[in-house]
Enzyme design. Structure first.
Site, PDB file in Angstrom:
ATOM      1  N   HIS A 194       1.836   4.733  -2.778  1.00 21.43           N
ATOM      2  CA  HIS A 194       1.991   6.175  -2.563  1.00 21.43           C
ATOM      3  C   HIS A 194       3.391   6.633  -2.965  1.00 21.43           C
ATOM      4  O   HIS A 194       3.555   7.644  -3.655  1.00 21.43           O
ATOM      5  CB  HIS A 194       1.764   6.509  -1.081  1.00 21.43           C
ATOM      6  CG  HIS A 194       0.354   6.326  -0.607  1.00 21.43           C
ATOM      7  ND1 HIS A 194      -0.730   6.870  -1.247  1.00 21.43           N
ATOM      8  CD2 HIS A 194      -0.146   5.669   0.481  1.00 21.43           C
ATOM      9  CE1 HIS A 194      -1.834   6.560  -0.588  1.00 21.43           C
ATOM     10  NE2 HIS A 194      -1.503   5.823   0.463  1.00 21.43           N
ATOM     11  N   HIS A 242       0.838  -1.208   0.000  1.00 19.10           N
ATOM     12  CA  HIS A 242       0.000   0.000   0.000  1.00 19.10           C
ATOM     13  C   HIS A 242       0.873   1.257   0.000  1.00 19.10           C
ATOM     14  O   HIS A 242       0.675   2.164  -0.830  1.00 19.10           O
ATOM     15  CB  HIS A 242      -0.908  -0.010   1.229  1.00 19.10           C
ATOM     16  CG  HIS A 242      -1.752   1.212   1.386  1.00 19.10           C
ATOM     17  ND1 HIS A 242      -3.061   1.276   0.955  1.00 19.10           N
ATOM     18  CD2 HIS A 242      -1.480   2.436   1.924  1.00 19.10           C
ATOM     19  CE1 HIS A 242      -3.545   2.481   1.220  1.00 19.10           C
ATOM     20  NE2 HIS A 242      -2.607   3.194   1.818  1.00 19.10           N
ATOM     21  N   GLU A 243       1.824   1.306   0.930  1.00 18.31           N
ATOM     22  CA  GLU A 243       2.666   2.500   1.020  1.00 18.31           C
ATOM     23  C   GLU A 243       3.587   2.637  -0.183  1.00 18.31           C
ATOM     24  O   GLU A 243       3.914   3.754  -0.603  1.00 18.31           O
ATOM     25  CB  GLU A 243       3.490   2.461   2.316  1.00 18.31           C
ATOM     26  CG  GLU A 243       2.659   2.460   3.597  1.00 18.31           C
ATOM     27  CD  GLU A 243       1.696   3.637   3.682  1.00 18.31           C
ATOM     28  OE1 GLU A 243       1.986   4.699   3.082  1.00 18.31           O
ATOM     29  OE2 GLU A 243       0.649   3.499   4.333  1.00 18.31           O
TER      30      GLU A 243
END
Length: 449
Positions: A26, A22-23
């Site tokens: 980003h 997920h990170e």
């Protein structure tokens, strides 16, 4: 592995993999949009490992493994070196900021599709949707009989028991009557309706499932294998024998036989078993033994094995597997949105919420069932994280996206005062949800339904 330590280990594996992915979403999109990333953290709190990369980003693993974050160069958090203004987050166009924020949930969605794709290529084992109904339950009263094969749920075809129960769970959330089409063991098809509207409000899915009483059908009481040197072989029992009765009590299926065996052998190990072979009923006298086999706890055994339930293996080539992955992702997303919608409208109980304790327990169960089942679990949790993060709650990615959409409409950013107020409201909502989920987890352990 001990269930407690296994749950902790697989929880850390699950969160580590999914949070990192997920990170990374980003991080990757931020770098492509020209934003400087100061820190990439898996976990919160004090760092237990860190290093500075060649790109100047500080990579770290923190002590609290319940999330993570990407810290970008942001003028709202302090003065920015004029030489780095072109790499500052808020200075980028609103569309680039939207792309950066949406990338985390987007990467979770990609992870789900890939996990399901690999799962279908490796082969996903399941059991066929051949069912029975526990006595005096809703399913029994609706007309479900032992050996019925469920063909469709609410008009949609089902091929596995898992898919069947997921579709029925959706109906239980809304508590609306649910039509099923069935095929009897003799091939006759019929339609029944589960009166799910009769389920009481305010209970969780586990309690609804108990009231429904739908279970996988037990295999028939037919001997599949007779182990040499054990009591059944000594008594003359053969593979293919159908067990008719035990100590005069008729036997309906294999599960009924094993339960009855343990009950009567505890009173007297000498058993009178009648089997049917080639159309004839043959009485046998078998003396059960109380012993442990293959490291299992001691129990009464006679040395036979029954037929397994009918299995389904969903095993496809790369193209078909990818198509099935997309279909499964869409179906699971619809299920999740249905759950959220029913929670918001009050049709589903908040008792259905589950937190890290529940995730840990389920992670251990799926991991113990093999790689393909654990990939399915990772995909499901990743999809849930994607959807949860897209909810329009400040402090979540969806809250930031809401701010940027408002900025697109009004032509200027949302005021800092509004953003701060939203952060407090969002944090309160998030903590309330987490607290409720944790309470539900503990309640299920202390007072299981």
């Amino acid at each position: 592995m001990n269930p407690f330590f296994g749950s902790i280990f697989w929880l850390l594996v699950t969160l580590g993999v999914l949070v990192t992915f997920h990170e990374f979403g980003h991080y990757w999109v931020a770098r492509r949009c020209g934003v400087k990333v100061l820190r990439f953290s898996v976990g919160f709190g004090r760092a237990i490992w860190k290093r500075i990369g060649k790109d100047g980003t500080e990579y770290q693993i923190a002590a609290i493994p319940l999330g993570g974050y990407v810290k970008m160069l942001d003028a709202r958090e302090g003065d920015v070196d004029p030489a780095l203004l072109d790499q500052e987050f808020t200075g980028k166009s609103v569309w680039k900021r939207i792309a950066i924020v949406a990338a985390g949930p987007g990467f979770n969605l990609i992870f789900t599709i890939v996990a399901f794709w690999v799962m279908f290529m490796l082969g996903k084992p399941d059991i066929a949707p051949v069912v029975t109904a526990a006595p005096q339950t809703m399913a029994a009263e609706a007309g479900i009989r032992n050996g019925d094969r469920i063909l469709t749920v609410d008009g949609k075809q089902v091929e596995t028991y898992s898919d069947t129960m997921e579709a029925i769970a959706n109906g239980m959330l809304g508590r609306t009557p649910l039509p099923l089409s069935l095929r009897d063991p003799d091939g006759t098809q019929r339609t029944i309706t589960l009166p799910l509207n009769q389920l009481p409000a305010g209970q969780d899915l586990g309690q609804y499932a108990d009231k429904l009483g739908l279970e996988p059908a037990s295999p028939p009481a037919v001997v599949d294998k007779v182990n040499a040197g054990l009591p059944a072989a000594a008594a003359g029992m053969q593979s293919g024998d159908r067990i008719v009765s035990l100590n005069g009590t008729p036997v309906a299926d294999w599960i009924a036989f094993t339960k009855l065996l343990h009950q009567v052998a505890a009173k007297s190990p000498q058993l009178a078993i009648v089997v049917e072979r080639a159309g004839q009923q043959i009485p046998l006298t078998v003396t059960a033994r109380y012993e442990s086999q293959q490291g299992q706890p001691q129990n009464w055994i006679i040395g036979i094995e029954g037929a397994s339930r009918e299995t389904v293996m969903q095993h496809f080539g790369p193209v078909r597997a990818f198509s099935e992955s997309l279909k499964s992702t869409w179906a699971r997303a619809a299920t999740t949105f249905n759950m959220i919608g029913n929670l918001v409208t009050g049709q589903a109980s908040t008792k259905n919420l589950s937190g890290v304790v529940g995730i840990a327990q389920v992670a251990n169960v799926y991991a113990s069932q093999g790689l393909t089942r654990f990939l399915e679990f990772l995909g499901l949790v990743s999809l849930s994280l994607a959807i949860l993060n897209l909810l329009p709650i400040p402090v979540l990615d969806g809250g930031h996206l809401l701010y940027y959409l408002i900025e697109l409409v009004k032509g200027s950013p949302v005021s800092e005062r509004v953003m701060m107020a939203g952060q407090y409201v969002g944090l309160a909502l998030l903590l309330t949800m987490m607290g409720l989920a944790f309470y539900n987890d503990i309640h299920r352990i202390i007072l299981p339904s």
